[in-house]
Write an enzyme that holds these catalytic residues in place. Structure first.
Site, PDB file in Angstrom:
ATOM      1  CE1 TYR A  37      -4.095   1.732  -0.398  1.00 49.65           C
ATOM      2  CE2 TYR A  37      -3.364   2.654   1.831  1.00 49.65           C
ATOM      3  CZ  TYR A  37      -4.258   2.701   0.624  1.00 49.65           C
ATOM      4  OH  TYR A  37      -5.063   3.641   0.602  1.00 49.65           O
ATOM      5  CE  LYS A  92     -20.701 -20.049 -14.929  1.00 52.58           C
ATOM      6  NZ  LYS A  92     -21.669 -20.975 -15.501  1.00 52.58           N
TER       7      LYS A  92
END
Length: 753
Positions: A37, A92
């Protein structure tokens, strides 16, 4: 507890749902966080601002698919809304990850407005490498996909349309081969005219069917030009309107070669099946119950009925999981701008080819150990077949490159290796050995040649160019087995029962063992009756380069003949069994796990050298640790002294050119912080990858615990220290294990040449 309640409990268990996000980079230190970050992340951000393609290098975009739905046509549940569709979309995502290592964010959009869906999805292009549209009702799904394909520069694929088309298309190619019919001549009838049916009909045309030979029926009957002109059908159905008299499904099916059902249960009768052409193909894919049951369709005819359904409890399940994960895998890996017709055809043809190959044991076991081979009841691969990834993804990637929609070109051979690495380190490691074996195949004697698994392994070794297998056993039995399995190859067979042909083998065995109490007649009997002795003498005599045995024998009894006939290598007194254990990001070799009960210092040193040589055959530079419950003298007794003395022997040996140390505890050997922090002044500077156990009991227990509880994949046992390559399988090993060990034997034989 019923299935519904069991599923509810499955989904609500902590943590709820089926997906989570995990990190792929270290985040343990302040330095790690500053790279992940602020402030470090600014550098890749600025680079991407200059060149957006760098997002594929710096972020997960290239392996990220958005599964998008509005819940308007969910499975067999209908329009249940976006929120209710989320369990399906998560599912899925699970399939994408499980079968092709593709990461997914599921996106449920609460709108029935196609324009809003198009706008929302298009704005997410920076996030994803591809979009999988799911469970969107017709005809809106056609508009949404068509528009997004034009507006977005990444693959957009509506699986409900194309998935069934591709999988059933593969089944159709094989069904027609069995029925000996040409796709350009067949008459096809569709029951159902929704998104899936229309896409499937279009795809069959791409495969070679003639559009004028396709008759489509909706709930009102045959879609005719008369109905189209009267405005009774939408623009998508209209493309399959035919200039024929109106009628119902029964009229359409009369004389048809192929029936494709994507409609409702029980709509087809046995009489309708009897009206079809000879050897009909019936794809009854309504879920959960087909248009006609498997039993009724089979009973309706005396000739061959080739039947497929959407169900897993009958042969030939048309399951979309055979398509979308692997199609996206190939598309993502070449950074395709779309999934075009050429890529879909390539996927179907790859699936059709795969169904004609020998089926792995793991797949057979998953389906009740019933024989599975190409024929009317096996025209498409099973969903759990791990080979689908290696067949379909490369075919799709190659088609993307050839058709000009790929932004990356790839070396297909290297690409398969990358795919194998995605499914586990063991596949990556075995690929190294398989490639070496293929460079110079050697003769491998398979001692239990009449066993079905050995025959199948021999076929694969020939087909893949890995070795020249010699099946030892009754020639008629071996030939019968190959014919029954449908394996089209001409195996090399050595039949020990042929009188007089192998007298020189009996003479050789007698010469080797006469001072061990073996008579000439006993030697002849062993050669004719014991294929382990036969194979051992065959290798000893130079008629084979290596040998495999042990599939139906206990390990000690299988090992005894090669030890008596071939013996240990020069300057070697002991053999050992080594397992290669592969984890996600690590490989270790464990020795000795199968042979020596209580080795002394000299034996431990020799075992370490052999295991390290084996590691190098897998392109692994060895770092060896001799294990104990003591760290560098912290406990002093006979056992720990043996390990310490072995280390000293290795340090004094000028041939040892790899780091080795001990005695040490197992965590010291494999945990870098302990090794380099607490014991930084010793020879090992990195965690060990060759672990030598103080005795057989410890080695056998440890490798099995690592395999079962640690999630390691095990390859072996690989026998080291023999004068010529011999490997003893574990009883009940699968065909892939035989092929793997044969490959190791070939590489071993190459090195000795």
């Amino acid at each position: 507890m019923g299935l519904d309640d069991e599923s509810r409990e499955y989904h609500r268990q902590e943590p709820p749902g089926k997906l989570e996000i995990s990190t792929t980079k270290p985040t343990n230190t302040q330095r790690d966080l500053s790279l992940a970050y602020s402030p470090g992340v600014a550098a890749p951000c600025l680079d991407i601002a200059e060149d957006v393609s760098l997002a594929y290098e710096y972020t997960a975009k290239g392996n990220m698919v958005g599964v998008v739905s509005n819940g308007s046509a969910v499975l067999g549940l209908g329009d249940i809304g976006a929120q209710a569709s989320k369990p399906v979309m998560e599912g899925k995502g699970v399939l994408f990850k499980r079968f092709a290592d593709i990461d997914v964010f599921d996106i449920e959009l609460d709108t029935d407005d196609p324009e809003k869906m198009i706008e929302s999805v298009a704005m997410m292009e920076p996030t994803f490498g591809g979009i999988n549209l799911e469970d969107i009702k017709a005809p809106e799904c056609f508009t949404i996909e068509e528009r997004l394909r034009k507006e977005m520069n990444i693959p957009v694929f509506h699986d409900d349309q194309h998935g069934t088309a591709i999988i059933s298309g593969a089944a159709l190619l094989n069904a027609l081969e069995i029925a000996e019919k040409d796709i350009s001549d067949i008459n096809v009838v569709f029951s159902g005219a929704g998104a899936s049916a229309i896409a499937t009909a279009r795809f069959y045309v791409s495969l070679g069917a003639k559009k004028e030979n396709i008759t489509m029926c909706d709930s009102s009957g045959i879609i005719t030009e008369q109905r189209a002109e009267a405005g009774e059908v939408n623009q998508y159905k209209r493309q399959f309107a035919r200039d024929i008299p109106e009628g119902d499904l029964a009229d359409a099916m009369e004389g048809a070669d192929v029936f494709v059902g994507l409609s409702v249960a029980g709509i087809v009768s046995q009489e309708m099946v009897r009206s079809m052409a000879n050897d009909p193909v019936i794809f009854a894919m309504a879920n959960p119950d087909p248009e006609i049951t498997y039993e009724d369709a089979k009973e309706a005819r005396q000739d061959t009925v080739i039947m497929a359904t959407g169900r897993s409890d009958y042969p030939n399940q048309v399951n979309n999981v055979l398509g979308f994960p692997f199609i996206f895998r190939g598309a993502l890996d070449v950074r395709a701008s779309e999934i075009n017709e050429e890529m879909k055809v390539a996927a179907a043809e790859a699936l059709a080819r795969l169904a004609r190959q020998d089926v792995p044991d793991a797949v057979v076991k998953a389906y009740g150990d019933q024989p599975i081979q190409f024929g009317p009841d096996y025209i498409i691969p099973k969903p759990v077949d791990p080979r689908v990834l290696f067949e379909v993804a490369p075919a799709v990637a190659k088609a993307a490159v050839t058709s000009g929609v790929a932004r990356n070109e790839i070396d297909i051979n290297r690409y398969v290796e990358k795919l194998e690495a995605r499914l586990g380190k063991s596949r990556e490691m075995m690929r190294v050995v398989l490639n070496k074996a293929r460079s110079d195949p050697m003769r491998v004697a398979l001692a239990e040649g009449t066993e079905e698994k050995m025959v199948r392994a021999a076929y694969q070794l020939v087909e893949q160019g890995i070795a020249e297998p010699i099946l030892i056993g009754d020639a008629d039995a071996i030939t019968r087995t190959a014919r029954t399995l449908g394996l089209e190859f001409d195996p090399t067979i050595a039949d020990p029962t042929n009188e007089g042909q192998w007298d020189h083998y009996a003479n050789r065995l007698y010469e080797l063992r006469r001072r061990k109490g073996l008579s000439r007649s006993e030697a002849s009997h062993l050669i004719q009756r014991d294929t382990n002795y036969f194979g051992s003498v065959m290798v000893d005599s130079g008629d084979a380069d290596a040998m495999l045995t042990g599939l139906t024998h206990h390990y000690p009894s299988a090992l005894r003949p090669p030890l008596q006939v071939i013996g240990t290598a020069e300057d070697t007194d002991y053999v050992a069994g080594v397992y290669m254990l592969t984890f996600k990001n690590r490989v270790i070799f464990c020795a000795d796990t199968t042979v020596n009960f209580d080795p002394d210092a000299k034996m431990l040193a020799e075992i370490t050298k052999h295991a390290s040589d084996l590691a190098r055959r897998f392109n692994v530079e060895p770092r060896a640790a001799l294990l104990s419950y003591s760290n560098f003298g912290s406990v002093d007794n006979q056992s720990t002294r043996e390990s310490r003395e072995a280390v000293q022997l290795l340090h004094d040996d000028p041939e040892v050119d790899f780091p080795v140390d001990g005695e040490m505890q197992a965590d010291t050997a494999v945990v870098e912080e302990i090794l380099t922090g607490t014991y930084a002044n010793f020879e090992l500077k990195e965690p060990a990858n060759v672990l030598v156990f103080p005795n057989l009991e410890a080695g056998n227990i440890a490798y099995k615990l690592l395999q079962r509880l640690g999630g390691a994949e095990a390859i072996g046992p690989m026998l080291v220290g023999m004068d010529k390559p011999v490997h003893v399988l574990q009883r009940g090993d699968e065909v892939k294990d035989i092929v793997n060990l044969a490959s190791v034997a070939v590489v071993d034989a190459q090195g000795r040449e």
